[in-house]
Scaffold this active site. Structure first.
Site, PDB file in Angstrom:
ATOM      1  N   THR A  42       0.563  -1.571  -0.232  1.00 37.73           N
ATOM      2  CA  THR A  42      -0.471   0.254   0.346  1.00 37.73           C
ATOM      3  C   THR A  42       1.085   0.993  -0.140  1.00 37.73           C
ATOM      4  O   THR A  42       0.441   2.485  -0.767  1.00 37.73           O
ATOM      5  CB  THR A  42      -0.690   0.018   1.940  1.00 37.73           C
ATOM      6  OG1 THR A  42      -1.744  -1.078   1.483  1.00 37.73           O
ATOM      7  CG2 THR A  42      -2.112   1.104   0.811  1.00 37.73           C
ATOM      8  N   CYS A  43       2.070   1.163   0.894  1.00 42.19           N
ATOM      9  CA  CYS A  43       2.755   2.469   0.594  1.00 42.19           C
ATOM     10  C   CYS A  43       3.685   3.128  -0.664  1.00 42.19           C
ATOM     11  O   CYS A  43       3.492   4.241  -1.004  1.00 42.19           O
ATOM     12  CB  CYS A  43       3.635   2.253   1.551  1.00 42.19           C
ATOM     13  SG  CYS A  43       3.503   1.864   3.370  1.00 42.19           S
TER      14      CYS A  43
END
Length: 159
Positions: A47-48
């Site tokens: 997600t980052c």
């Protein structure tokens, strides 16, 4: 206890790569500016890397047009932060700051125990806006979410 709107950012040291490893004091970085600080649980994590950092890369110019600096923080070492920034085409001027021992994260009260995943102490996913070192807006994600700490949401909040 977590930091809240109206609180002053804690004074600790972080690291970044410039001409080698540079140790920087948060008060020197943030006390005389407008800044959005966003934290990710880990560099190179899904997600980052797929959403969070790319949202700030895409909207970096909009923050700068408002006179706002942008800083990405993760509980990683400065070499990882530099490599991640390069792999994500982070623009010149966006700060990629390493909180290797989670000193800043703990001082904010926004640490996350990721030991169950073999990652130890990490930062919760959050974004904050500060002026002259004072928090004006704070958005902390619920576990497993990515919404309120996005660049788009922060731009809406700042106005």
């Amino acid at each position: 206890m977590s930091i809240k709107v109206g609180d002053h950012l804690p004074e600790v040291t972080l690291q970044r790569i410039r001409d080698g490893v540079e140790t920087v004091d948060t008060s020197a970085l943030f006390d005389h500016s407008k800044v959005v600080i966003f934290a990710v649980p880990g560099a190179f994590t899904p997600t980052c890397s797929e959403k969070h950092l790319p949202s700030y890369v895409a909207h970096f110019g909009q923050f700068r047009d408002k006179g706002i600096e942008v800083a990405c923080i993760s509980v990683n070492d400065p070499f990882v932060m530099q490599a991640w920034g390069e792999s994500q085409n982070v623009p010149d001027g966006m700060m990629m700051l390493a909180d290797g021992n989670a000193d800043f994260t703990r001082a904010l009260g926004l640490e996350l125990d990721a030991s169950a995943y073999g990652m130890g102490t990490r930062a919760k996913r959050f974004a904050l806006y500060a002026e002259d070192g004072v928090v004006r807006n704070l958005c902390v994600e619920a576990p497993g979410e990515y919404r309120v700490s996005s660049a788009e949401h922060m731009l809406e909040q700042i106005g």
